[in-house]
Design an enzyme around this catalytic site. Structure first.
Site, PDB file in Angstrom:
ATOM      1  CG  ASP A  39      12.302  14.692  12.195  1.00  0.00           C
ATOM      2  OD1 ASP A  39      13.023  15.659  11.923  1.00  0.00           O
ATOM      3  OD2 ASP A  39      11.146  14.804  12.639  1.00  0.00           O
TER       4      ASP A  39
ATOM      5  CE1 TYR B 169      13.487  14.377  15.367  1.00  0.00           C
ATOM      6  CE2 TYR B 169      14.058  12.156  16.062  1.00  0.00           C
ATOM      7  CZ  TYR B 169      13.191  13.034  15.440  1.00  0.00           C
ATOM      8  OH  TYR B 169      12.025  12.571  14.893  1.00  0.00           O
TER       9      TYR B 169
END
Length: 787
Positions: free
Chosen positions: A63, A280
């Protein structure tokens, strides 16, 4: 699938290394951490190493945040023996376009981000592993403290203390129901007397005002009409998505993030394959890419018309600490409309996607325009005000109609309700008739209303996240874990979705605030978060920041070890005596909070619970109790401890069971008699005794009795539980199968249903209550009551 056969894609399943669990794992002089492979990750690491040996190049793609960067670094440390070139790949959405673009421009691991994550992890480890043993020693084993969780707990505890200290004040409002020469009728609120703002605090003051207004004319003093705009709200950042998820759909913070994770990682869309639907979801930036802006402006033009598109794209101000490399949470493609995805998404996934879609689209639309009117109306010495508004142009409200974020109720004022999905914004009041200065209007009635100021509300999950965000506590990736931790540690409970500190939570918070005022200070914790941001930006060395923190922390720790209250040894005398040895009983602290213990310990190990009851709060106005419902009061029920068992005449004591507290006979296990503890409307603690009936048990011949159980009253043999005959409530309708009486039953999950009393011989059951009326259409023997 996106990269093709030349690549092998493997998952690390998140973090692969961390500080050891069984020791500090941090050098207290240099603060160098010692990492070890996590339990259960060794097999994954070995597999990754095997594939790394075969590969030409290694790309790491966790991430795009601090935690992701740290995972990259830990993986690189484990894989560096392969001597292969290692790149860091960064993308904000899992789509083919975004991933192929990221692979064209691979980067390197950002060590500033890694250092910021390491610093946070070490700070949390120092606080947790140094303070927690102190709480074990002073209070009880199993407790924990955290650098951020303890501040969140303090906020909840202080809010509860403010509620308990709050003194409600009476105030009155007066509404005039008026009509002009033309419809519609309208209302006006009393504002002033003799030109000054008027506040009415008693029935006598209101009666005086009503007397003054009797028979006086109502004349329009002035009318102000103007156009007003309401601008759209920024696209979602993590905290706002969590708040709106709770407000719109009652999703917990944890559930919102779980659903968002699924949408981000991608859903199987049939012929289109697996596609990431949103960008995200852990971000504090409102930035939107230029490509997304062009796309959404084109979509708005096509779907709503050119008049809904502002001249220039909207840019929203970011928070001071926002990571501008990230984007706001938005759909990855406006071709993926909510309706087209509905067949592929579960209900909650669809609802969250619609929320993200609508928020993003509306954020780039024109402002809503209202025609607002305000009229002041004089009546003798008094001035009333009427307001109204009409939407002239809906703008962004055409997409995000209920989009106003709910204000937190102000302390000392009436509680504010969250707008519903279809609520109009605050400017959109009712219509007013055409009014002119000097015009006399007709009074149809005066409506006085009594109110009471409300205490500050308890935190919901959404309100706590908002408070943490506004105070700079925590980051997007940590809000869910903060809320989970304080609940898992039993420091807080939930009452109707609102956080209530437990007795243990209040004690731990008070001890920590007294001994560690800096760490528990909201401003200090926010400053530490800013320092972590500075480490990420390369402006501060992580070791320097930790040294500065530890210097003050170590000093406070040494003082706390000597001066913190030792709750374990505290004993508060009471008027109670031990039922076994007659020695005095004292109040001590244990696993579940305070309890009564015999001073004859260890020779006598007799203990008893203190009954904790919910005393109903007094009604604050004509509509019901004050916000929050009941207040938790610890009661030492002397009267209960003097009660005797009706079966064996031994003393009854308070015990704690699976479903809470109850009275139990001290003759256990020979006598298993129990009673439910109840509290009257006046707050008096009593035990719910059995009420004997004249009816006899059909199984053992003893008297039947009305008893009190987990789900309320029930009729059973007075010799229960030795005789387990329970009389079920009959509804007065015979069973259509065998003619037996239909009775009310309860399922394992606590849901009522109706079945034949001859079960298991007869298996007739229905969910709805049978009624003794034949069906008028088909002649069936009975109807069923549905709601």
């Amino acid at each position: 699938k996106f990269l093709g056969p030349g690549y092998t894609v493997k998952a690390s399943m998140g973090h692969v290394r961390d500080l050891p669990k069984n020791k500090l794992g941090v050098d207290e002089k240099t603060f160098k951490p010692t990492y070890q492979v996590l339990a259960g990750r060794k097999k994954i690491i070995d597999e990754l190493k095997k594939f790394a040996e075969k590969a030409d190049t290694i790309y790491l793609a966790p991430d795009p945040d601090r935690e992701g960067e740290a995972i990259c670094w830990h993986l690189a440390e484990e894989l560096k023996k392969s001597k292969k070139k290692i790149y860091r790949v960064m993308f904000n959405e899992i789509t083919k376009r975004a991933i192929l673009q990221a692979m064209k421009e691979p980067g390197v691991i950002d060590m500033n981000k890694v250092d910021a994550q390491q610093a946070r992890r070490i700070l949390d480890r120092l606080v947790g592993y140094k303070i927690s043993p102190l709480l074990w020693d002073k209070v009880r084993r199993g407790l924990s403290a955290g650098r951020v969780q303890s501040v969140a707990l303090r906020m909840i505890v202080e809010r509860e203390k403010a509620r308990l200290a709050f003194k409600s004040e009476e105030y009155w409002s007066l509404t005039a129901k008026l009509a002009a020469s033309e419809p519609p009728p309208f209302e006006a609120k009393l504002q002033k007397r003799d030109g000054k703002k008027l506040e009415i605090h008693s029935q006598a003051e209101m009666d005086e005002a009503l007397a003054d207004l009797k028979g006086v004319p109502y004349v329009v003093k002035g009318v102000v009409a103007k156009e007003k705009k309401k601008h759209p709200i920024a696209p979602f950042i993590t905290s706002k998505l969590q708040q709106e998820g709770y407000r719109r759909h009652s999703f917990t913070v944890k559930k919102t993030m779980m659903l968002a994770q699924r949408l981000y990682e991608g859903m199987d869309l049939g012929d289109r394959g697996t596609v990431g639907l949103i960008t995200y979801m852990r971000t504090d930036s409102t930035r939107v890419s230029s490509e997304a802006l062009e796309s959404v402006r084109a979509y708005i033009t096509e779907a709503y018309g050119a008049e809904y598109v502002p001249e220039k794209p909207r840019v929203y101000a970011a928070r001071k600490q926002a990571q501008e490399a990230h984007e706001a949470i938005r759909p990855t493609s406006l071709e993926l409309s909510p309706e087209s995805l509905k067949p592929f998404l579960a209900k909650d996934e669809y609802n969250l996607y619609v929320l993200i879609w609508n928020r993003f689209v509306s954020s780039q639309m024109e402002s809503a325009v209202f025609d607002t009117t305000s009229a002041d109306i004089d009546a003798a010495r008094y001035t009333f005000r009427a307001t109204g508004a009409v939407i002239k142009f809906p703008g962004w409200l055409a997409v995000y109609g209920g989009g106003l974020e709910a204000p937190e109720p102000k302390e000392g004022g009436p509680a504010a309700a969250a707008p519903a999905e279809d609520d109009a914004p605050d400017e959109a009041g009712g219509l007013l008739p055409a009014l002119t200065e000097g015009q006399e209007v007709r009074l149809n009635g005066l409506d006085p209303a009594q109110h009471f100021t409300q205490p500050p509300p308890r935190f919901t999950e959404a309100m706590l996240v908002k408070a943490l965000e506004e105070n700079g506590i925590g980051r997007p990736s940590t809000y869910a874990s903060i809320l989970a931790t304080i609940q898992n540690r039993e420091y807080v409970d939930k009452d109707k979705g609102k956080f209530v500190p437990s007795e243990l939570g209040v004690l731990v918070s008070d001890l920590l605030v007294e001994s560690f005022p800096d760490i528990l200070d909201v401003a200090y914790t926010a400053k530490m978060e800013e320092e972590l941001d500075e480490i990420e930006e390369g402006r501060v060395k992580w070791v320097v920041a930790i040294k500065e923190f530890n210097k003050k922390f170590s000093k406070d720790l040494k003082i706390a070890e000597k001066q913190m209250r030792n709750v374990k040894t505290e004993e508060t005398p009471t008027e109670h005596t031990c039922v076994k040895c007659s020695k005095p009983m004292v109040v001590k602290w244990g696993r579940y909070g305070k309890f009564l213990a015999c001073t004859g310990y260890p020779e006598c190990r007799s203990t008893a619970e203190l009954a904790t009851v919910s005393a109903p709060a007094a009604a604050q106005d004509g509509e019901g109790a004050a916000e929050g419902g009941a207040t938790q009061t610890a009661v030492s029920p002397a009267s209960l401890h003097e009660e005797t068992c009706e079966k064996c005449s031994k003393t009854m004591v308070v015990r704690r069971g699976r479903f809470g507290q109850f009275l139990a006979c001290t003759g256990y296990p020979d006598c298993r008699n129990t009673r439910k503890i109840s509290v009257s409307a006046e707050g008096e603690v009593t035990s719910a005794k059995d009420r004997l009936l004249e009816e006899l048990c059909t199984q053992c011949g003893k008297q039947m009795a009305v008893k009190h159980g987990r789900f309320g009253e029930f009729t059973a043999c007075s010799n229960y539980p030795e005789c387990r005959f329970i009389k079920l409530k009959e509804v007065g309708v015979p069973c259509p199968k065998d003619g037996g009486a239909i009775v009310e039953r309860r399922s394992r999950r606590g849901k009522n249903f109706f079945g034949c009393g001859n079960y298991p011989k007869c298996d007739f059951v229905v969910w709805y209550k049978p009624i003794t009326r034949a069906c008028p259409d088909c002649g069936a023997a009975f109807l069923m009551e549905k709601k």
